[in-house]
Design a protein around this motif. Structure first.
Motif, short mmCIF file in Angstrom:
data_model
loop_
_atom_site.label_atom_id
_atom_site.label_comp_id
_atom_site.label_asym_id
_atom_site.label_seq_id
_atom_site.Cartn_x
_atom_site.Cartn_y
_atom_site.Cartn_z
N LEU A 81 0.87 -1.18 0.00
CA LEU A 81 0.00 0.00 0.00
C LEU A 81 0.91 1.23 0.00
N MET A 82 0.35 2.39 -0.35
CA MET A 82 1.15 3.62 -0.32
C MET A 82 1.81 3.75 1.05
N PRO A 83 3.12 3.94 1.09
CA PRO A 83 3.85 3.85 2.36
C PRO A 83 3.80 5.11 3.21
N ASN A 84 4.19 4.94 4.47
CA ASN A 84 4.44 6.09 5.35
C ASN A 84 5.84 6.61 5.01
N MET A 85 5.91 7.83 4.53
CA MET A 85 7.19 8.39 4.09
C MET A 85 7.98 9.03 5.22
N ARG A 86 7.33 9.29 6.34
CA ARG A 86 7.99 9.95 7.46
C ARG A 86 7.67 9.22 8.76
N THR A 87 8.49 9.48 9.76
CA THR A 87 8.30 8.85 11.07
C THR A 87 6.98 9.25 11.69
N ARG A 88 6.56 10.50 11.49
CA ARG A 88 5.34 10.98 12.12
C ARG A 88 4.12 10.16 11.69
#
Length: 254
Positions: free
Chosen positions: A94-101
Motif C-alpha cells: 500500500l502507499m507507504p508512510n514516508m515519514r516517522t510521524r
C-alpha cells in the motif's frame, strides 16, 4: 497461474472488515427487530420516561450471549484492520508512510483500537442491568478509544495523501474516513449531552452512531483491497523515492 494466485491472495485478509461490519450490523438489527417484535417492552434498566431503549438495555436481556459474541468479533476485526493496513504499508503493498510521524500516528491508531476494542468487549460482559457503573465506564473507554483511533488514522491519511496527491483511491479513502469519523464523533458529543437529560434523544443517537460505525469499518475493506495485484516492496518508500529522483531529479523525502 502464478500471477492469478498473487492477485487473489489478498482475499484472505480483505474479508476481515467485511465480516466485522456484517456481524456488528446484523447483531444490532437482530436486537432492534427483537425489541419491536416483542411489543417494545420496557426493560428493567430503562428510565421511567424512556421509550427508546439504549442498545445496552436490550443487550442485558436474553440476547446478551449474542451481544458478547458480536462485540468480541467486531473488536478483534477492528484491531486487525489497522494492524494489517500498517503491515501492508510497511511491506510496500500500500502507499507507504514516508515519514516517522505517519508511522507514529499509525501506531497510535492501533493503540486506540486496542483500547476501544477492550472497552467494547468489557461493556458487553458487564451489562447495564447488573453492573451499571462498570458498563458506563467501559462504554466511555470504547467511545474514546475508537474516536482517538479514528482521529489518528485520519491525520495519518492526510499526511500520506499530501505525499501522494495523485493517487485517487487514497484521496477517496481519506475523505471517506474523514467524513464518517467526523459525523460519528459529532453525534457522540450529542449523545453524551443527551444520554441522561433527554434519554429518548440519546437513545436515537446511540443507535445512529452504532449503525454508522458499520460504515467506518467498511472503509478498511476499501483500503485493504488496494493491495490487489501489488507485489511486496512494489510501493516501498525507498523504491518510490528512487523513482521520483530519476524522474524529476528530486531528493528523498526527509
Amino acid at each position: 497461474m502464478a500471477i492469478f494466485s498473487h492477485q487473489r491472495h489478498h482475499w484472505a485478509y480483505v474479508w476481515i472488515p467485511i465480516v466485522g461490519a456484517f456481524i456488528w450490523f446484523g447483531t444490532l438489527l437482530a436486537m432492534l427487530i427483537t425489541w419491536l417484535a416483542t411489543g417494545r417492552p420496557h426493560y428493567v434498566s430503562m428510565a421511567s420516561n424512556q421509550h427508546v431503549p439504549f442498545i445496552s438495555d436490550i443487550a442485558a436481556d436474553i440476547l446478551k450471549p449474542l451481544f458478547i459474541t458480536s462485540c468480541t468479533i467486531t473488536a478483534i476485526s477492528f484491531i486487525l484492520d489497522l494492524v494489517l493496513e500498517r503491515y501492508l504499508r510497511h511491506s510496500g503493498r500500500l502507499m507507504p508512510n514516508m515519514r516517522t510521524r505517519e508511522r507514529v500516528f499509525s501506531s497510535l491508531a492501533i493503540l486506540g483500537s486496542v483500547i476501544g476494542g477492550a472497552g467494547l468487549i468489557l461493556l458487553s460482559i458487564f451489562d447495564t442491568r447488573r453492573h451499571k457503573t462498570l458498563h458506563d465506564s467501559f462504554l466511555l473507554v470504547f467511545i474514546v478509544g475508537v474516536a482517538l483511533s479514528a482521529i489518528f488514522t485520519v491525520i495519518e491519511f492526510r499526511w500520506i495523501h499530501k505525499d501522494f496527491h495523485y493517487a485517487p483511491r487514497l484521496k477517496r479513502s481519506y475523505w471517506m474516513k474523514s467524513i464518517i469519523a467526523g459525523i460519528l464523533i459529532l453525534f457522540a458529543i450529542v449523545f453524551a449531552g443527551t444520554e441522561l437529560k433527554v434519554v429518548n434523544v440519546g437513545g436515537v443517537f446511540e443507535w445512529i452512531i452504532a449503525m454508522g460505525f458499520t460504515f467506518y469499518l467498511l472503509t478498511f475493506y476499501y483500503d485493504l483491497r488496494q493491495s490487489k495485484g501489488v507485489h511486496k516492496g512494489e510501493l516501498s518508500a525507498d523504491r518510490l523515492n528512487s523513482n521520483n529522483s530519476r524522474r524529476y531529479g528530486m531528493g528523498q523525502v526527509a
